[in-house]
Write an enzyme that holds these catalytic residues in place. Structure first.
Site, PDB file in Angstrom:
ATOM      1  N   SER A 175       0.853  -1.250   0.047  1.00  8.10           N
ATOM      2  CA  SER A 175      -0.046  -0.119   0.167  1.00  8.10           C
ATOM      3  C   SER A 175       0.792   1.269   0.070  1.00  8.10           C
ATOM      4  O   SER A 175       1.795   1.266   0.657  1.00  8.10           O
ATOM      5  CB  SER A 175      -0.836   0.233   1.228  1.00  8.10           C
ATOM      6  OG  SER A 175      -1.687   1.174   1.296  1.00  8.10           O
ATOM      7  N   GLY A 297      -7.660  -3.203 -12.639  1.00 15.47           N
ATOM      8  CA  GLY A 297      -8.374  -2.412 -13.815  1.00 15.47           C
ATOM      9  C   GLY A 297      -9.173  -3.769 -14.363  1.00 15.47           C
ATOM     10  O   GLY A 297      -9.421  -3.267 -15.627  1.00 15.47           O
TER      11      GLY A 297
END
Length: 336
Positions: A175, A297
């Site tokens: 992250s 995506g």
């Protein structure tokens, strides 16, 4: 399909407010007879991966249901597996708001949530109440105020607690929203962390008489050399899988769009190509020695096929789920 109407209403709201409102409604139906309101029939297409049997290859990526509050309702939508978290040893509020932004024209999201969650103990209570029939992954991270040098202790604390309840464990070291976290992906820091995690997994396997696989989630913003080194470390430490990829710091595909300058990790369609490239290169390097869970995506059957052609055994959706709705799950599973 009703989702375009729901989306239109939700997209009038601040993204985090829309998320809270949606989850409030999902919590009302989760684990109750009202689950039929969100249930859809999805074909069974079994996949074996990491020694586990998945009823289909489409999973929910971590970050949507951080605290495991809506596992059953999300499961009713047809996911083959659900990854909850990221969860940390202690509760934390995350970064200041606003911290979630829609890049509508590009079908992307930027988030700098910062591992906001109610802590690992709260997550476990929610997991205990759930009845999801698929595989449940639990994604773990370190608290923001834990120094990076002591970060591995946070992962070990979480592993100790979640092990009996997890189908697999995801180690989030990628992250961009927790200072210093991504440094754990490199060199000695990575080797030290993976060795400790593998030792803990062995200890817990003996204690609980069940083997829970461990997958490591990596960033898309890696050089080829870094990717090769990570692949080598994962193989040397007998890690069970790799999740590729987390969100990106790159903004080259959204230049000039609203919110493009906001800090945080970018997900959704602008990440699609880069994450597929990482999966392809990782697959070449790993040579089948450990499986790849592809994420980044995926918003169509074509995008899902591209991830699998690049080398992913399983895939996960998040931003595509927000923009396309639950129908995306059924569509991918049916046609993949």
């Amino acid at each position: 399909m009703y989702y375009p109407l729901v989306r239109k209403a939700l997209f009038q709201l601040d993204p985090e407010r829309a998320h809270e409102l949606t989850f409030r409604q999902l919590k009302r139906v989760s684990g109750t007879p009202l689950e039929f309101l969100v249930r859809q029939s999805v074909p069974t297409k079994p996949v074996s991966c990491m020694g586990l049997s998945f009823k289909n290859p489409v999973g929910l990526a971590a970050g949507l249901d951080k605290d495991g509050e809506c596992i059953d309702a999300l499961g009713a939508m047809g996911f083959g597996f659900i990854e909850v978290g990221t969860v940390t040893p202690r509760p934390q509020v995350g970064n200041d708001k606003p911290r979630l932004f829609r890049i509508v024209e590009a079908e992307g999201l930027i988030n700098r949530m910062g591992f906001n969650n109610h802590g690992v103990d709260n997550l476990i209570e929610n997991v205990k109440k759930s009845h999801f029939g698929g595989i449940l992954g639990i994604n773990i991270g370190k608290n923001k105020d834990t120094p990076v040098e002591q970060g591995k202790e946070d992962y070990l604390i979480c592993m100790d607690k979640i092990y009996p309840y997890a189908g697999y464990i995801a180690i989030n070291i990628s992250s961009p929203n927790t200072p210093g976290l991504r440094s754990l992906q490199y060199g000695e820091a990575l080797d030290d962390l993976l060795a400790a995690i593998k030792d803990k997994q062995t200890e817990l396997h003996q204690r609980h008489h069940k083997y829970v696989p461990v997958a490591v989630k990596i960033a898309p913003d890696l050089t080829e050399e870094e990717l090769i080194q990570i692949a080598d470390s994962l193989v040397r430490h007998n890690i069970d899988g790799v999740i590729a990829t987390n969100t990106t710091l790159d903004r080259s595909l959204i230049q000039g769009l609203n919110y493009c300058e906001q800090a945080g990790g970018l997900s959704g369609r602008p990440l699609q190509l880069r994450s597929t490239e990482v999966i392809h290169r990782l697959s070449q390097e790993l040579k089948g020695r450990l499986p790849i869970i592809g994420v980044g995506g995926i918003d169509s059957v074509t995008a899902a096929r591209e991830k699998m052609a690049a080398g992913a055994s399983l895939i996960q959706i998040y931003s595509g789920f927000i923009f396309r709705g639950p129908g995306l799950i059924k569509n991918i599973v049916t046609h993949i």
